[in-house]
Scaffold this active site. Structure first.
Site, mmCIF file in Angstrom:
data_model
loop_
_atom_site.group_PDB
_atom_site.id
_atom_site.type_symbol
_atom_site.label_atom_id
_atom_site.label_comp_id
_atom_site.label_asym_id
_atom_site.label_seq_id
_atom_site.Cartn_x
_atom_site.Cartn_y
_atom_site.Cartn_z
ATOM 1 N N SER A 1 2.747 2.725 -9.304
ATOM 2 C CA SER A 1 3.644 1.637 -9.166
ATOM 3 C C SER A 1 4.427 1.156 -10.212
ATOM 4 C CB SER A 1 2.773 0.051 -8.598
ATOM 5 O OG SER A 1 4.230 -0.444 -8.541
ATOM 6 N N TYR B 1 -2.674 -6.614 -10.699
ATOM 7 C CA TYR B 1 -2.241 -5.552 -9.798
ATOM 8 C C TYR B 1 -1.896 -4.845 -11.322
ATOM 9 C CZ TYR B 1 0.617 -2.201 -6.561
ATOM 10 O OH TYR B 1 1.033 -1.568 -6.033
#
Length: 361
Positions: free
Chosen positions: A214, A227
């Site tokens: 990501s 995350y």
């Protein structure tokens, strides 16, 4: 970076012009001052500025240079997390390109919609596999299934795409240790577990490992620490694996998608509401008192606003993954994201922290 549309190119070139103006006024004076300090002759740096500008424009505006493509016929790919989102769309896309797809679905044994949709292809090149990346037993069974269903076992498995993942949000003091563990178990340990299990097959094929990280594997942000921690780990694991696999001819690539919340449906208002209630109800009393309900609600409103944000089309991500699998010389990193996120990532990873913090926080 993926090829850009005309609108995105215009935005990025505008940024490059601004950067050039800033450098044009400040950099010559700075460099000449350094030269004087070192007792060296002063020189004009105009040429350097022009080169920097031209290089940047060429980088963002030109399409990828042809790097050759592998022969798709007979090549098989394992994809994890094919129940929804990127995984489901990627399984269909790679099947269309001619690959044999082993689509790992968490909910296959529970008649999940994604698994049923892929099974309805009724194709010998679309094989749906029950796969929970957190289960050693299911990973082992999936690998045995792949070995038994490869068109040519001697050629091995051409690629694995570690896509399975989960996301959440919350400030550090509101987030439980269990949440950190759960995200790392799926996003990081799941990636490592599956990769280790299939590496002998990948090495045999001199194939590809493609890990979905990501933009938050490259930079942090408020509310996203669980995350970010897991995706930073994916980045580090991918780098280490790439160094080790070079001897075997295996290419390792990382995909760093930007904001695709709308496209994937990974975050909805219902999810935000449920997560917010859990965060507040489970937070220590001292934390609630110190932060206050109004502060908490302000950030939850921010998360709700993200539910309708981001790219609506997954195509840039799918194209980058396909390139990482099918190019003879794949890139180390692909960053399919909106221009402002790409610029932010460059700023936060290349400028001193004091400057990037000042700009964004």
């Amino acid at each position: 970076m993926a090829p850009q549309s005309a609108f995105r190119v215009a935005l990025l070139v505008s940024f490059s012009v601004l950067l050039t103006v800033v450098l044009g006024f400040g950099l010559p004076a700075l460099l000449n001052a350094i030269m004087r300090l070192l007792g060296l002759p002063e020189t004009s740096v105009t040429e350097c500025i022009v080169v920097i500008y031209a290089t940047f424009v060429l980088y963002v505006a030109t399409p990828r240079f042809p790097r050759g493509s592998v022969e798709v016929q007979g090549k098989a790919v394992l994809i994890t997390g094919c129940d929804t989102g990127f995984g489901l769309s990627l399984a269909k896309h790679l099947h269309t390109l001619g690959y044999t797809v082993f689509a790992g679905c968490l909910l296959k044994d529970k008649d999940g919609e994604g698994a049923k949709e892929l099974e309805e292809f009724h194709s010998e090149r679309m094989k749906v596999v029950q796969l929970d990346v957190c289960s050693d037993d299911q990973v082992k069974k999936a690998v045995e299934h792949i070995k038994g269903n490869l068109e040519d076992s001697q050629r091995g498995l051409w690629a694995v795409v570690n896509n399975a993942g989960v996301s959440t949000f919350g400030e550090v003091e509101f987030t439980s240790m269990d949440t950190y563990r759960q995200l790392s178990e799926v996003n990081l340990w799941g990636t490592i577990r599956v990769t280790k299990a299939v590496l002998p097959l990948i090495r045999k094929a001199k194939g590809r490992v493609v890990n979905i990280a990501s933009m938050y594997g490259r930079m942090g942000n408020r509310l996203r620490s669980p995350y970010c921690v897991s995706k930073y780990g994916v980045e580090a694991f991918s780098d280490c694996l790439r160094y080790e696999m070079k001897t075997w001819g295996v290419k390792v690539s990382v995909i760093e998608p930007g904001n695709y919340i709308v496209a994937t449906g990974i975050l909805t208002r219902d999810i935000v509401a449920t997560t917010a209630n859990k965060l507040w109800n489970e937070a220590p009393a001292e934390v609630k008192d110190d932060y206050g309900k109004s502060h908490f609600e302000q950030y939850m409103a921010l998360m709700r606003s993200y539910c309708n944000s981001g790219e609506k089309d997954m195509t840039p991500v799918l194209d980058d993954i396909a390139d990482a699998i099918g190019s003879k010389r794949p890139y180390t990193r692909y960053s399919p994201m909106e221009p402002h996120w790409w610029i932010r990532m460059q700023v936060m990873t290349h400028l001193p922290g004091a400057l990037s913090d000042l700009l964004y926080f």
